[in-house]
Write a protein that holds these residues in place. Sequence first.
Motif, PDB file in Angstrom:
ATOM      1  N   LYS A   4       5.626 -10.374   2.828  1.00 19.79           N
ATOM      2  CA  LYS A   4       4.468 -11.022   2.216  1.00 19.79           C
ATOM      3  C   LYS A   4       3.258 -10.101   2.200  1.00 19.79           C
ATOM      4  N   ALA A   5       3.021  -9.446   3.304  1.00 21.00           N
ATOM      5  CA  ALA A   5       1.876  -8.536   3.396  1.00 21.00           C
ATOM      6  C   ALA A   5       2.066  -7.344   2.461  1.00 21.00           C
ATOM      7  N   VAL A   6       3.298  -6.872   2.371  1.00 21.61           N
ATOM      8  CA  VAL A   6       3.585  -5.750   1.486  1.00 21.61           C
ATOM      9  C   VAL A   6       3.272  -6.112   0.046  1.00 21.61           C
ATOM     10  N   ALA A  12      -2.606  -5.835  -4.771  1.00 24.01           N
ATOM     11  CA  ALA A  12      -4.010  -5.438  -4.717  1.00 24.01           C
ATOM     12  C   ALA A  12      -4.210  -4.066  -5.350  1.00 24.01           C
ATOM     13  N   LEU A  13      -3.231  -3.209  -5.199  1.00 23.70           N
ATOM     14  CA  LEU A  13      -3.366  -1.850  -5.734  1.00 23.70           C
ATOM     15  C   LEU A  13      -2.920  -1.723  -7.182  1.00 23.70           C
ATOM     16  N   ALA A  14      -2.253  -2.737  -7.689  1.00 19.18           N
ATOM     17  CA  ALA A  14      -1.649  -2.659  -9.022  1.00 19.18           C
ATOM     18  C   ALA A  14      -2.641  -3.044 -10.107  1.00 19.18           C
ATOM     19  N   GLN A  15      -3.840  -2.506 -10.011  1.00 18.17           N
ATOM     20  CA  GLN A  15      -4.887  -2.898 -10.946  1.00 18.17           C
ATOM     21  C   GLN A  15      -5.872  -1.736 -10.994  1.00 18.17           C
ATOM     22  N   LEU A  49     -16.964  -5.850  -9.083  1.00 19.11           N
ATOM     23  CA  LEU A  49     -16.680  -5.036  -7.907  1.00 19.11           C
ATOM     24  C   LEU A  49     -16.478  -5.905  -6.671  1.00 19.11           C
ATOM     25  N   SER A  50     -17.350  -6.866  -6.507  1.00 17.42           N
ATOM     26  CA  SER A  50     -17.252  -7.750  -5.354  1.00 17.42           C
ATOM     27  C   SER A  50     -15.913  -8.477  -5.326  1.00 17.42           C
ATOM     28  N   PHE A  51     -15.505  -8.958  -6.483  1.00 15.31           N
ATOM     29  CA  PHE A  51     -14.216  -9.627  -6.605  1.00 15.31           C
ATOM     30  C   PHE A  51     -13.080  -8.716  -6.150  1.00 15.31           C
ATOM     31  N   HIS A  52     -13.123  -7.483  -6.591  1.00 13.31           N
ATOM     32  CA  HIS A  52     -12.026  -6.572  -6.263  1.00 13.31           C
ATOM     33  C   HIS A  52     -12.051  -6.151  -4.799  1.00 13.31           C
ATOM     34  N   LEU A  53     -13.248  -5.975  -4.264  1.00 14.32           N
ATOM     35  CA  LEU A  53     -13.339  -5.611  -2.849  1.00 14.32           C
ATOM     36  C   LEU A  53     -12.794  -6.732  -1.971  1.00 14.32           C
ATOM     37  N   ALA A  57      -9.761  -6.434   0.630  1.00 16.46           N
ATOM     38  CA  ALA A  57      -9.952  -6.815   2.030  1.00 16.46           C
ATOM     39  C   ALA A  57      -8.918  -7.860   2.439  1.00 16.46           C
ATOM     40  N   HIS A  58      -8.697  -8.839   1.545  1.00 11.54           N
ATOM     41  CA  HIS A  58      -7.691  -9.867   1.786  1.00 11.54           C
ATOM     42  C   HIS A  58      -6.310  -9.265   2.012  1.00 11.54           C
TER      43      HIS A  58
END
Lengths: 107, 107
Positions: A4-6, A12-15, A49-53, A57-58
């Motif tokens: 799940k974490a993976v 998160a990185l696929a964007q 930016l805030s949304f993506h950060l 973080a999540h």
Amino acid sequence: MEEKAVIKALAALAQASRLRVFRALVVAGRPGLTPGALGNTLGLPPATLSFHLKELAHAGLVSLERSGRHLIYRAEYAHMNGLLAYLTANCCEGEPCAVVASTSCPC
Amino acid sequence: MEEKAVIKALAALAQASRLRVFRALVVAGRPGLTPGALGNTLGLPPATLSFHLKELAHAGLVSLERSGRHLIYRAEYAHMNGLLAYLTANCCEGEPCAVVASTSCPC
DNA sequence: TCCATATTTCGATAACCGTGGAAATGATGA
DNA sequence: TCATCATTTCCACGGTTATCGAAATATGGA
């Protein structure tokens, strides 16, 4: 690291915007960067930016610390390394194989 | 490896069914696996599996070869290694750092 | 040629995601 | 306390994605 974490980290990185943010933080290393600095460098509007950060973080890929009226974001190298390790674990049925995406980052 | 390819690969892996398929192929190594075998192991309906395999192939993470009336899918280790390398490149402003997700997989 | 098996394409549905303006929150120094 | 700057939350829109049944398309053997 659990599946799940993976998946969360990979998503998160696929964007494009998030990958750039994360890469900037990986390169920045220990000192980290503020949202303002990231926004200037990458040309992202504050809300975006805030949304993506938050997304990063999540996913555990970045951490944040308040410093006065700034926030400092940093890449979480351990989490990234966990991700790399997951992808290569038990590679190739034990055949000799140089992957085993190494170790940890003591930055 | 270019950003676009990296994002495609990450997106391909950021999904439970696909991650399991890819991991199964990484573990299987050189011999690879057929869709039938993958479907049995992972309990995915044929249409769903086919969709995901195409997605992985598009991302360059798996290759396929026909062998009689079977298809053989294999993990593309070089592509995976390119992905890992991209994520860790220029880590930590050149501070000493053990990441540099190594090399290639000669499986 | 015809059948059985392996695999893919089609199509429809429901759910999720990225974007960014405007307003709200939080922190600091004067 | 107030003005100011940094950052986040709210909200709505359009676009993409996952799922899988049913039908279509290989392929090899009898």
